[in-house]
Scaffold this motif. Structure first.
Motif, PDB file in Angstrom:
ATOM      1  N   LEU A 135      24.342  48.020  44.756  1.00 29.88           N
ATOM      2  CA  LEU A 135      24.869  48.300  46.086  1.00 29.88           C
ATOM      3  C   LEU A 135      24.879  49.800  46.330  1.00 29.88           C
ATOM      4  CD1 LEU A 135      28.045  46.052  46.579  1.00 29.88           C
ATOM      5  CD2 LEU A 135      25.935  45.958  47.886  1.00 29.88           C
ATOM      6  N   LEU A 159      32.253  57.018  46.411  1.00 31.54           N
ATOM      7  CA  LEU A 159      32.082  55.939  45.434  1.00 31.54           C
ATOM      8  C   LEU A 159      30.677  56.039  44.842  1.00 31.54           C
ATOM      9  CD1 LEU A 159      33.871  53.527  44.609  1.00 31.54           C
ATOM     10  CD2 LEU A 159      32.665  52.171  46.295  1.00 31.54           C
ATOM     11  N   GLN A 206      44.486  50.651  45.788  1.00 27.06           N
ATOM     12  CA  GLN A 206      43.969  49.358  45.355  1.00 27.06           C
ATOM     13  C   GLN A 206      42.447  49.422  45.200  1.00 27.06           C
ATOM     14  OE1 GLN A 206      45.351  45.873  47.446  1.00 27.06           O
ATOM     15  NE2 GLN A 206      47.346  46.792  47.894  1.00 27.06           N
ATOM     16  N   GLY A 207      41.884  48.349  44.664  1.00 27.34           N
ATOM     17  CA  GLY A 207      40.441  48.242  44.549  1.00 27.34           C
ATOM     18  C   GLY A 207      39.829  47.811  45.869  1.00 27.34           C
ATOM     19  N   LEU A 208      38.518  47.639  45.862  1.00 29.37           N
ATOM     20  CA  LEU A 208      37.816  47.231  47.069  1.00 29.37           C
ATOM     21  C   LEU A 208      37.816  45.711  47.196  1.00 29.37           C
ATOM     22  CD1 LEU A 208      36.669  50.143  46.439  1.00 29.37           C
ATOM     23  CD2 LEU A 208      34.678  49.425  47.759  1.00 29.37           C
ATOM     24  N   GLU A 258      20.870  43.907  41.913  1.00 28.98           N
ATOM     25  CA  GLU A 258      21.952  43.729  42.878  1.00 28.98           C
ATOM     26  C   GLU A 258      22.680  45.035  43.144  1.00 28.98           C
ATOM     27  OE1 GLU A 258      22.455  39.598  40.487  1.00 28.98           O
ATOM     28  OE2 GLU A 258      24.050  41.074  40.461  1.00 28.98           O
ATOM     29  N   PHE A 311      27.193  44.508  53.619  1.00 28.05           N
ATOM     30  CA  PHE A 311      28.568  44.182  53.260  1.00 28.05           C
ATOM     31  C   PHE A 311      29.540  45.173  53.905  1.00 28.05           C
ATOM     32  CE2 PHE A 311      27.287  41.431  49.689  1.00 28.05           C
ATOM     33  CZ  PHE A 311      26.005  41.907  49.450  1.00 28.05           C
ATOM     34  N   SER A 340      26.656  39.897  36.054  1.00 25.24           N
ATOM     35  CA  SER A 340      26.407  41.328  36.272  1.00 25.24           C
ATOM     36  C   SER A 340      27.730  42.080  36.277  1.00 25.24           C
ATOM     37  CB  SER A 340      25.671  41.566  37.594  1.00 25.24           C
ATOM     38  OG  SER A 340      24.362  41.053  37.542  1.00 25.24           O
ATOM     39  N   PHE A 356      36.267  52.223  38.766  1.00 26.10           N
ATOM     40  CA  PHE A 356      36.304  50.800  39.101  1.00 26.10           C
ATOM     41  C   PHE A 356      35.245  50.040  38.318  1.00 26.10           C
ATOM     42  CE2 PHE A 356      39.326  50.659  42.444  1.00 26.10           C
ATOM     43  CZ  PHE A 356      39.211  51.831  43.175  1.00 26.10           C
ATOM     44  N   PHE A 383      29.409  46.148  36.841  1.00 23.93           N
ATOM     45  CA  PHE A 383      29.142  47.476  37.389  1.00 23.93           C
ATOM     46  C   PHE A 383      30.320  48.397  37.091  1.00 23.93           C
ATOM     47  CE2 PHE A 383      25.712  45.901  40.166  1.00 23.93           C
ATOM     48  CZ  PHE A 383      26.015  44.557  40.203  1.00 23.93           C
ATOM     49  N   TYR A 443      33.496  46.321  52.867  1.00 29.17           N
ATOM     50  CA  TYR A 443      34.625  46.214  51.957  1.00 29.17           C
ATOM     51  C   TYR A 443      35.793  47.003  52.546  1.00 29.17           C
ATOM     52  CZ  TYR A 443      31.855  44.345  48.039  1.00 29.17           C
ATOM     53  OH  TYR A 443      31.075  43.564  47.231  1.00 29.17           O
ATOM     54  N   THR A 471      27.229  39.260  45.739  1.00 30.31           N
ATOM     55  CA  THR A 471      28.565  39.743  46.104  1.00 30.31           C
ATOM     56  C   THR A 471      29.305  40.278  44.890  1.00 30.31           C
ATOM     57  OG1 THR A 471      28.645  38.106  47.888  1.00 30.31           O
ATOM     58  CG2 THR A 471      30.720  39.145  47.225  1.00 30.31           C
ATOM     59  N   GLN A 472      29.731  41.537  44.986  1.00 30.67           N
ATOM     60  CA  GLN A 472      30.478  42.152  43.895  1.00 30.67           C
ATOM     61  C   GLN A 472      31.970  42.052  44.160  1.00 30.67           C
ATOM     62  OE1 GLN A 472      29.144  46.107  42.839  1.00 30.67           O
ATOM     63  NE2 GLN A 472      26.997  45.576  43.198  1.00 30.67           N
ATOM     64  N   TYR A 473      32.702  41.777  43.096  1.00 29.25           N
ATOM     65  CA  TYR A 473      34.154  41.685  43.156  1.00 29.25           C
ATOM     66  C   TYR A 473      34.731  42.786  42.274  1.00 29.25           C
ATOM     67  CZ  TYR A 473      33.175  37.232  45.316  1.00 29.25           C
ATOM     68  OH  TYR A 473      32.706  36.264  46.177  1.00 29.25           O
ATOM     69  N   PHE A 474      35.633  43.559  42.873  1.00 26.56           N
ATOM     70  CA  PHE A 474      36.133  44.760  42.217  1.00 26.56           C
ATOM     71  C   PHE A 474      37.459  44.523  41.511  1.00 26.56           C
ATOM     72  CE2 PHE A 474      33.531  48.421  43.533  1.00 26.56           C
ATOM     73  CZ  PHE A 474      32.631  47.759  44.344  1.00 26.56           C
ATOM     74  N   GLY A 475      37.639  45.260  40.427  1.00 20.37           N
ATOM     75  CA  GLY A 475      38.933  45.315  39.775  1.00 20.37           C
ATOM     76  C   GLY A 475      39.836  46.318  40.475  1.00 20.37           C
ATOM     77  N   PRO A 476      41.090  46.434  40.004  1.00 19.93           N
ATOM     78  CA  PRO A 476      42.060  47.325  40.651  1.00 19.93           C
ATOM     79  C   PRO A 476      41.829  48.795  40.332  1.00 19.93           C
ATOM     80  CG  PRO A 476      43.045  46.289  38.750  1.00 19.93           C
ATOM     81  CD  PRO A 476      41.690  45.675  38.904  1.00 19.93           C
ATOM     82  N   SER A 509      29.651  40.367  39.362  1.00 22.09           N
ATOM     83  CA  SER A 509      29.027  39.519  40.379  1.00 22.09           C
ATOM     84  C   SER A 509      28.206  38.413  39.735  1.00 22.09           C
ATOM     85  CB  SER A 509      28.128  40.340  41.303  1.00 22.09           C
ATOM     86  OG  SER A 509      26.948  40.739  40.631  1.00 22.09           O
ATOM     87  N   TYR A 514      31.903  52.005  38.535  1.00 24.11           N
ATOM     88  CA  TYR A 514      31.864  52.989  39.606  1.00 24.11           C
ATOM     89  C   TYR A 514      32.906  54.067  39.348  1.00 24.11           C
ATOM     90  CZ  TYR A 514      29.350  49.578  42.563  1.00 24.11           C
ATOM     91  OH  TYR A 514      28.449  48.696  43.088  1.00 24.11           O
ATOM     92  N   LYS A 529      30.098  39.629  54.716  1.00 27.22           N
ATOM     93  CA  LYS A 529      28.761  39.957  54.250  1.00 27.22           C
ATOM     94  C   LYS A 529      27.720  39.263  55.117  1.00 27.22           C
ATOM     95  CE  LYS A 529      29.027  36.190  50.871  1.00 27.22           C
ATOM     96  NZ  LYS A 529      29.112  35.834  49.426  1.00 27.22           N
TER      97      LYS A 529
END
Lengths: 114, 111
Positions: free
Chosen positions: A102, B43, A42-44, A100, A34, B31, B91, B33, A36, B99-104, B95, B35, A49
């Motif tokens: 990372l 990170l 801001q976030g990622l 999963e 991946f 899922s 953070f 996470f 990012y 694929t992980q999707y991050f918050g602000p 997911s 961080y 991917k």
């Protein structure tokens, strides 16, 4: 376990020039890869991917990356950068089975010079 | 889709106080996470949950840190007592698959 190396901590590039951000990984098993992007404060955000199939992956904002298994690399490229591409870029890897989790590289700060 | 929601966005507290960070994952994701991001350490994955169950908490720095996920739509990360070295951006990501999707993020400053 997996690991990621981003050798370049900072990359300055002139506007409209091409750029390559390097990423190498280490793993004893097959992986997913991946990239990012993190804009200031801001976030990622996922750029692109590689899960399987074609080794050339296209992402958002004109970026692409190529998975090279023999060189264990996943370099990110863009043919012509813009001021808005100024950000931190993170390469990440996960095993392609089981959990999963990372593993992230240390990041590359891309600065676009007008 | 609202994305991953974190609150508060900023937190300033004094050493010794309890801090609670909150996260609402994307609906349907299984899922979650947590961080931590600092200049020195980059990170770091602290803990992650799958179907509300903690799977790997090996990144939690010490007993002062705890995380819970009481249901599929909410998680908390608690620091008690907080210390100045806990200052960082925290953070949350969710997911469904790889694929992980991050918050602000939550920017925490412990004085």
């Amino acid at each position: 376990a997996q690991s990621v190396t981003q050798l370049d901590s900072q990359v300055p590039v002139f506007e409209e020039a091409p750029v390559e951000l390097r990423c190498n990984y280490s793993s004893s098993v097959s992986v997913y890869l991946f990239w990012y992007v993190q804009y200031p404060n801001q976030g990622l955000q996922l750029l692109l991917k590689y899960l399987s199939g074609s080794t050339l992956v296209k992402g958002i904002n004109g970026f692409e990356a190529e998975f090279n298994k023999s060189q264990t690399s996943f370099h990110l490229r863009k043919p012509s950068v813009h001021i808005s591409d100024t950000a931190e870029y993170f390469c990440a890897v996960s095993a392609n089975f089981g959990n999963e989790k990372l593993t992230f590289g240390t990041g590359t700060r891309l600065t676009i010079i007008p | 889709d609202a994305g991953v929601i974190q609150s508060p966005r900023h937190e300033v507290t004094e050493m010794g106080q309890e801090v609670t960070l909150r996260c609402k994952p994307i609906s349907g994701h299984n899922s979650l996470f947590w961080y931590r991001q600092t200049m020195m350490r980059g990170l770091e994955l602290l803990i992650y949950f799958n179907n509300n169950v903690p799977i790997d908490d090996s990144g939690m720095p010490e007993d002062r840190f705890s995380a819970k996920m009481p249901n599929a739509s909410f998680s908390t990360l608690k620091i008690q007592p907080s210390e100045p070295r806990d200052s960082a951006v925290y953070f949350c990501a969710s997911s469904l698959g790889q694929t992980q999707y991050f918050g602000p993020g939550t920017r925490l400053l412990v004085l």
